[in-house]
Design a protein around this motif. Structure first.
Motif, mmCIF file in Angstrom:
data_model
loop_
_atom_site.group_PDB
_atom_site.id
_atom_site.type_symbol
_atom_site.label_atom_id
_atom_site.label_comp_id
_atom_site.label_asym_id
_atom_site.label_seq_id
_atom_site.Cartn_x
_atom_site.Cartn_y
_atom_site.Cartn_z
ATOM 1 N N ARG A 60 -26.806 18.344 -76.940
ATOM 2 C CA ARG A 60 -25.787 18.902 -77.838
ATOM 3 C C ARG A 60 -26.103 18.575 -79.300
ATOM 4 N N GLU A 61 -26.524 17.332 -79.539
ATOM 5 C CA GLU A 61 -26.869 16.943 -80.907
ATOM 6 C C GLU A 61 -28.089 17.713 -81.411
ATOM 7 N N ALA A 62 -29.058 17.934 -80.527
ATOM 8 C CA ALA A 62 -30.244 18.702 -80.924
ATOM 9 C C ALA A 62 -29.857 20.117 -81.327
ATOM 10 N N TRP A 63 -28.929 20.713 -80.588
ATOM 11 C CA TRP A 63 -28.493 22.074 -80.931
ATOM 12 C C TRP A 63 -27.949 22.143 -82.354
ATOM 13 N N ALA A 64 -27.234 21.100 -82.774
ATOM 14 C CA ALA A 64 -26.674 21.123 -84.129
ATOM 15 C C ALA A 64 -27.776 21.222 -85.174
ATOM 16 N N HIS A 65 -28.849 20.470 -84.991
ATOM 17 C CA HIS A 65 -29.976 20.533 -85.933
ATOM 18 C C HIS A 65 -30.692 21.882 -85.833
ATOM 19 N N ILE A 66 -30.902 22.346 -84.608
ATOM 20 C CA ILE A 66 -31.574 23.642 -84.407
ATOM 21 C C ILE A 66 -30.777 24.766 -85.076
ATOM 22 N N GLU A 67 -29.467 24.757 -84.877
ATOM 23 C CA GLU A 67 -28.639 25.822 -85.445
ATOM 24 C C GLU A 67 -28.626 25.767 -86.967
ATOM 25 N N ARG A 68 -28.766 24.563 -87.526
ATOM 26 C CA ARG A 68 -28.864 24.448 -88.979
ATOM 27 C C ARG A 68 -30.117 25.167 -89.482
ATOM 28 N N GLY A 69 -31.224 24.985 -88.765
ATOM 29 C CA GLY A 69 -32.451 25.680 -89.130
ATOM 30 C C GLY A 69 -32.345 27.175 -88.930
ATOM 31 N N ARG A 70 -31.715 27.584 -87.848
ATOM 32 C CA ARG A 70 -31.548 29.021 -87.580
ATOM 33 C C ARG A 70 -30.700 29.677 -88.670
ATOM 34 N N ALA A 71 -29.639 28.983 -89.070
ATOM 35 C CA ALA A 71 -28.766 29.541 -90.105
ATOM 36 C C ALA A 71 -29.511 29.677 -91.428
ATOM 37 N N ALA A 72 -30.324 28.691 -91.760
ATOM 38 C CA ALA A 72 -31.074 28.745 -93.016
ATOM 39 C C ALA A 72 -32.057 29.905 -93.035
ATOM 40 N N ALA A 73 -32.609 30.220 -91.864
ATOM 41 C CA ALA A 73 -33.599 31.298 -91.770
ATOM 42 C C ALA A 73 -32.959 32.648 -91.450
ATOM 43 N N GLY A 74 -31.678 32.654 -91.177
ATOM 44 C CA GLY A 74 -31.022 33.897 -90.769
ATOM 45 C C GLY A 74 -31.526 34.415 -89.433
ATOM 46 N N ALA A 75 -31.918 33.497 -88.549
ATOM 47 C CA ALA A 75 -32.509 33.885 -87.266
ATOM 48 C C ALA A 75 -31.469 34.529 -86.362
ATOM 49 N N GLN A 76 -31.827 35.657 -85.764
ATOM 50 C CA GLN A 76 -30.949 36.375 -84.843
ATOM 51 C C GLN A 76 -31.481 36.381 -83.406
ATOM 52 N N ARG A 77 -32.765 36.073 -83.234
ATOM 53 C CA ARG A 77 -33.365 36.138 -81.905
ATOM 54 C C ARG A 77 -32.824 35.011 -81.026
ATOM 55 N N PRO A 78 -32.837 35.181 -79.698
ATOM 56 C CA PRO A 78 -32.413 34.097 -78.810
ATOM 57 C C PRO A 78 -33.293 32.870 -78.988
#
Length: 300
Positions: free
Chosen positions: A195-213
């Motif tokens: 769960r904690e890893a997801w928080a960091h991953i989602e921070r990176g996804r948001a910064a990149a505007g990632a939409q892919r799964p």
């Protein structure tokens, strides 16, 4: 969004232990292919077997499973050559390949003279370059660590294999969210760590505007046995190793060990925490038996 997608997948992968001799790879792969598991994972650690040769062997020896590389050390592999190798596998076996890339163990990279000045830059730029080449792009990248000037693949794959990052620390997890199609979480981690890893991953996804799964793979040591004393004896060295590696108490090292029912509970907890895939790292004298008992408990 990513968490909901990951909960809907619920895959099971099985690692071919690096200490097993390569001549056991084909019979192991065929048994796992017939067992109901979704993925077979091959590793690449310095001095053990090469992952590209191992993946090619498993793909040729099986018919159904996805074959996953976990992980290629970025310092050991030129991105263009890596993309060429992966494209060949992906064209010959479309839709059956997933590739993990990581920093590499820094001590090992130093042993062979390829320790990166900036591991973060090298990993991110390698992932970006390899993904671009596999997608059929002409890649021009003058980065901090990777330099490619107008290279493209003559035979890019029709089905581009996902590229996932094998990483541990927060900055690297964010990098994975920005640049990769998924993340591998190493052995010993608990569901709450996922769960904690997801928080960091989602921070990176948001910064990149990632939409892919984004696929999240949680690795866990596996040993199935109804005898608690024998289970404890078998698992002790692995718990000791990862407590030291992760810098945690032994009680905080998570393993899938014990009865089939307790192993199934561990797997379900990982899935509920947001893991797309739980990858078994089977240990003990009969790893295939442990895998089959665990899969049966999970209804496979």
């Amino acid at each position: 969004m990513s968490l909901e997608r990951s909960r809907s997948a619920r895959r099971i992968g099985v690692m071919f232990h690096r200490d097993l001799p390569p001549e056991e790879l084909v019979p192991f792969a065929r048994e796992i292919d017939a067992s109901g598991a979704d993925d077979i994972w091959v590793v690449e650690d310095l001095g053990w077997s090469g992952s590209i040769a191992a993946a090619a062997t498993v793909l040729s020896a099986t018919e159904r499973v996805r074959v996953c590389i976990g992980i290629v050390p970025a310092p050991l592999r030129n991105p263009a050559l890596l993309a060429m190798e992966l494209a060949t596998l992906a064209r010959l076996h479309p839709g059956r390949l997933l590739v993990g890339i990581g920093h590499g163990v820094q001590e090992w990279m130093a042993q062979v003279g390829v320790k990166a000045a900036s591991p973060l830059a090298l990993l991110e730029e390698t992932i970006v370059a390899v993904r671009g080449l596999l997608a059929g792009e002409t890649v021009r990248l003058d980065g901090r660590a990777v330099h490619i000037d107008g290279v493209s693949l003559v035979h890019p794959p029709a089905v581009v294999p996902p590229i996932v990052a094998g990483v541990v620390k927060p900055k690297s997890l964010e990098l994975s969210g920005r640049a990769a199609d998924g993340t591998i979480i190493i052995e010993g981690r608990r569901p709450q760590d996922v769960r904690e890893a997801w928080a960091h991953i989602e921070r990176g996804r948001a910064a990149a505007g990632a939409q892919r799964p984004h696929e999240l793979v949680a690795i866990t040591h596996l040993y199935v046995d109804d005898d608690p004393v024998r289970t404890q004896d078998v698992m002790r060295p692995y718990i000791d190793e990862f407590a030291e590696f992760l810098g945690v108490e032994k009680a905080d090292v998570n393993v899938a060990a014990g009865t089939p029912e307790s192993v199934a509970e561990t797997v379900e907890a990982f899935w509920d925490a947001g893991a797309t895939t739980v990858m078994f790292h089977p240990v003990g004298d009969d790893p295939v038996r442990s895998v089959k008992r665990a899969l049966a408990a999970l209804g496979r």
